[in-house]
Write an enzyme that holds these catalytic residues in place. Sequence first.
Site, PDB file in Angstrom:
ATOM      1  N   THR A 237     -27.381-109.084 -46.421  1.00 33.96           N
ATOM      2  CA  THR A 237     -25.975-109.286 -46.048  1.00 33.96           C
ATOM      3  C   THR A 237     -24.925-109.116 -47.093  1.00 33.96           C
ATOM      4  OG1 THR A 237     -26.562-110.897 -44.366  1.00 33.96           O
ATOM      5  CG2 THR A 237     -24.332-110.980 -45.082  1.00 33.96           C
TER       6      THR A 237
ATOM      7  N   ASP B 102     -21.429-107.034 -42.688  1.00 35.23           N
ATOM      8  CA  ASP B 102     -22.225-105.855 -42.307  1.00 35.23           C
ATOM      9  C   ASP B 102     -23.053-106.238 -41.084  1.00 35.23           C
ATOM     10  OD1 ASP B 102     -25.423-105.943 -43.699  1.00 35.23           O
ATOM     11  OD2 ASP B 102     -24.003-107.585 -43.871  1.00 35.23           O
TER      12      ASP B 102
ATOM     13  N   ARG C 193     -26.760-105.699 -40.786  1.00 36.32           N
ATOM     14  CA  ARG C 193     -28.211-105.506 -40.940  1.00 36.32           C
ATOM     15  C   ARG C 193     -28.921-106.848 -41.094  1.00 36.32           C
ATOM     16  NH1 ARG C 193     -30.517-101.525 -45.533  1.00 36.32           N
ATOM     17  NH2 ARG C 193     -29.982 -99.991 -43.980  1.00 36.32           N
TER      18      ARG C 193
ATOM     19  N   LYS D  25     -22.718-111.126 -37.426  1.00 39.56           N
ATOM     20  CA  LYS D  25     -22.693-112.174 -38.440  1.00 39.56           C
ATOM     21  C   LYS D  25     -21.377-112.935 -38.469  1.00 39.56           C
ATOM     22  CE  LYS D  25     -25.747-109.356 -41.058  1.00 39.56           C
ATOM     23  NZ  LYS D  25     -26.161-108.790 -42.316  1.00 39.56           N
TER      24      LYS D  25
ATOM     25  N   GLY E 109     -27.729-115.562 -44.925  1.00 42.96           N
ATOM     26  CA  GLY E 109     -28.865-116.457 -45.075  1.00 42.96           C
ATOM     27  C   GLY E 109     -29.811-116.311 -43.907  1.00 42.96           C
TER      28      GLY E 109
ATOM     29  N   SER F 272     -26.344-111.140 -50.332  1.00 44.73           N
ATOM     30  CA  SER F 272     -26.964-110.358 -51.400  1.00 44.73           C
ATOM     31  C   SER F 272     -26.040-109.253 -51.888  1.00 44.73           C
ATOM     32  CB  SER F 272     -28.293-109.775 -50.925  1.00 44.73           C
ATOM     33  OG  SER F 272     -28.078-108.970 -49.798  1.00 44.73           O
TER      34      SER F 272
ATOM     35  N   ASP G 248     -26.068-102.368 -51.866  1.00 42.34           N
ATOM     36  CA  ASP G 248     -27.064-103.417 -51.724  1.00 42.34           C
ATOM     37  C   ASP G 248     -28.008-103.030 -50.601  1.00 42.34           C
ATOM     38  OD1 ASP G 248     -27.158-106.494 -50.037  1.00 42.34           O
ATOM     39  OD2 ASP G 248     -28.341-105.977 -51.800  1.00 42.34           O
TER      40      ASP G 248
ATOM     41  N   SER H  35     -28.052-105.003 -47.191  1.00 43.87           N
ATOM     42  CA  SER H  35     -26.927-104.847 -46.269  1.00 43.87           C
ATOM     43  C   SER H  35     -26.904-103.434 -45.753  1.00 43.87           C
ATOM     44  CB  SER H  35     -25.594-105.106 -46.964  1.00 43.87           C
ATOM     45  OG  SER H  35     -25.649-106.271 -47.714  1.00 43.87           O
TER      46      SER H  35
END
Lengths: 200, 261
Positions: free
Chosen positions: B36, B52, B54, B68, B82, B164, B201, B204
Amino acid sequence: NAEYMGGHTRLSEGYSILSRDVERIQSIGKNCVIGQAGFHGDNQFLYKVLQTRAKIFEFDHGQALDCHSTASLLSNLLYSRRFFPILSYCLVAGVEQDSQGQWKGRVYGYDVVGSFESRPCEATGEAGTLMLPLLDNQVEFKNLGPNAERVPLTRERAVGLIQDVLQAATERDIMTGDFGQIVLIDKDGVQQRRIPLRRD
Amino acid sequence: MDVDNMYEGFSFENCLRNTRLAEKGLKAKPYNKTGTTIVGLMFKDGVVLGADTRATGGSTVLSKDCEKLHYLAPNMYCAGAGTAADMVMVGNMIAGQLNLHSLNTDRPPRVVTALTMLSHYLYKYQGYIGCHLIVGGWDITGPQLYSIDSLGHYNDDVYATMGSGMMAAKTVFDARFKLDMEMDDAIKLTADAVAAGILNDMGSGGTVNLCVITKDKTEYLDHYRTICSKGPRQGDYTVKPGTTSLISSDVIQVVSEAMET
């Protein structure tokens, strides 16, 4: 009479991308390539050793290593480090002439300690298990009924298949992406092409 | 199952058994985490939250299009990073409590109320509920933006990033953020920050979802920007009739009785 190998070009550590442009498929000799997944440091080391050994063979014997000999050499190199393995998941692909002079394509898949086998198709790496079922179905015609249409794998279809398989792996594996490196090996040598993959 | 306590809170019945299984070598499956990138930004007239889409479990993408940005109240959303299950459950619970509180007090809920509820709840569970949140909204005191970690600590911020991909997103905010931006600039900057997380990242990915909350309205911009799309399919893999062979077939009459009320 030709072989295709596809790989991706992302190098990663944890959740970070270290490079989007790392070529994992490299040539050994004129008609053979090696593709490597796993620990990048060991991949580079192994490739150097293999390339040097191939050169030494050529100087000693006056002829280049052919594909199955390269495969066998790689197996011995990996097994020599049986108790401190080289963490490299290799695939060797190439074409060689059989006893009738026909050019035949071969793919050899390895584990980290050198066990290898020639197979019609193989996939390795993080997303190997994602790609293998589709390859099994399209190349080896597995899981099809006896009356199902088996579409022969021409060169165009093979390139399309590798592209689709890499795209599918990119969708579902976070470590795969950026660019796909597709390599064609036939009796005239090695040709490379790059396709864009998802960068997220 | 402990029937008497079935409806209250968490059940810890399996803890001993799980510890013993772990000692014997059974590895638990990875939770569906959201890897994320989530971001929040305060601008002149309100807040923008971005995320995002994913969801990952280990290194596999489990969902390419998960949501999210969770609804808390008509004037309040929270972005969550999380463990996915924790995020959804906590989000729903707090939304329900806020609604009740709002009915009790006969006022629209305030962001600090949600913040306090979340903070106390997460602290109670000492970080085991894996929620990292950015709560944003517009209430009677103006636009509000807070980030809360899974231990219950919160910060009030003019911009926040979690997950992340937080570092990648933070670089974009640090470089280009200005106080009191206009809405269009704020939306673009937020989308750019999430895009940085998506591209840099690996936890994500997918598209950028945004939520813009101002005094007058809350706008949920689903799939605001697509960063990458899947390339065109080269081959035809449709399964033609006859691929699976029919070995035998049997027709069974099912007699159903009509129910009379």
